[in-house]
Design an enzyme around this catalytic site. Sequence first.
Site, PDB file in Angstrom:
ATOM      1  N   GLU A  45       1.124  -1.197  -0.163  1.00 38.29           N
ATOM      2  CA  GLU A  45      -0.009  -0.013  -0.358  1.00 38.29           C
ATOM      3  C   GLU A  45       1.272   1.477  -0.010  1.00 38.29           C
ATOM      4  OE1 GLU A  45      -3.048   2.844   3.480  1.00 38.29           O
ATOM      5  OE2 GLU A  45      -2.762   0.423   3.015  1.00 38.29           O
ATOM      6  N   ARG A  49       0.031  10.208   0.133  1.00 40.19           N
ATOM      7  CA  ARG A  49       0.637  11.258   1.542  1.00 40.19           C
ATOM      8  C   ARG A  49       2.260  12.202   0.951  1.00 40.19           C
ATOM      9  NH1 ARG A  49       0.596   8.051   6.920  1.00 40.19           N
ATOM     10  NH2 ARG A  49      -1.098   6.985   6.481  1.00 40.19           N
ATOM     11  N   THR A  73      -4.503   5.840   1.689  1.00 41.16           N
ATOM     12  CA  THR A  73      -4.729   7.761   2.062  1.00 41.16           C
ATOM     13  C   THR A  73      -5.599   8.206   1.112  1.00 41.16           C
ATOM     14  OG1 THR A  73      -3.319   7.901   2.774  1.00 41.16           O
ATOM     15  CG2 THR A  73      -4.491   9.483   2.659  1.00 41.16           C
ATOM     16  N   LYS A 133     -11.117  -1.726   6.294  1.00 41.53           N
ATOM     17  CA  LYS A 133      -9.613  -1.503   7.114  1.00 41.53           C
ATOM     18  C   LYS A 133     -10.503  -0.880   8.109  1.00 41.53           C
ATOM     19  CE  LYS A 133      -6.205   2.334   7.444  1.00 41.53           C
ATOM     20  NZ  LYS A 133      -5.802   2.805   6.473  1.00 41.53           N
TER      21      LYS A 133
END
Length: 213
Positions: A45, A49, A73, A133
Site C-alpha cells: 500500500e 501522502r 489514503t 480496513k
Amino acid sequence: MTQNLERLLPVLKAAPVVPVLIIEDFHTAIPLARALVAGGLTALEVTLRTASALDCIRAIKGEVEGANVGAGTILNPKQFDAAVAAGSTFLVSPGASPKLLAHASGSPVPLLPGIATAGEAMTLLEEGYGAAKFFPAEQAGGASYIKALASPLPGLVFCPTGGVGLKNAHSYLSLPNVVCVGGSWVAPAAAVAAGDWAAITALAKEAAALGAV
C-alpha cells in the site's frame, strides 16, 4: 458485488501483513518494493501522502515482479481515479464517505474503506462490502473490539491498521474476522534512507511468518 471481493481477497490473503508505505524519495520505490516482495510481502500500500506517490505506484507496477501495488489514503473521487490510472490493483481509504463509496461502486479496482464503529460497518454491509480496513485499530478499540464484531457482523472481514506492529499483530491475526493487518514497521524510515534493503527483507520475512503462528 460492489467491492469486487473476488479480486481483493486473494491480494489481502497472500500474506498476513500489508506494508503501509510513505515513500518520500521516488528512487527508493523499486528497491523497497523488491525487498518487501523478496521477504514474502506482496500486497504493498503506497499512501498518497507524498508528491511522488503516483509515480512510485507506476514504477512498482511496471518493474517489480510479484508485487500487487495499491494506493492508500484515498480521500476523494479524484484521487481514486488518479490511483486507478497509475495502475493500482487495490485502493485503501481511512474512512468511508458516501461520495467515495458511490464513486467506487462498480469499479473493477476494489476499494478497502476504513471504519471504526459498528454503525460504519453496517453501512458498508448495506453498500455491498465484505471487507474493511479497521482504522485506527489500536486507538479505536484494538483486537478486543474487532473480536466483539465477529458475531453480530459475520459478513465483514477486516484489515486492522494503525498502531499494529510485530508485538501485537498476532492478537489481530488470530481472530476469525481478520484477514490481514496493515503496518509500517516493516519499512522503517531509517532503513529506507540508508538503502538497507537486506534489513527490510529480514523484517518482511519476520512479518510473513506471522501467518504460520
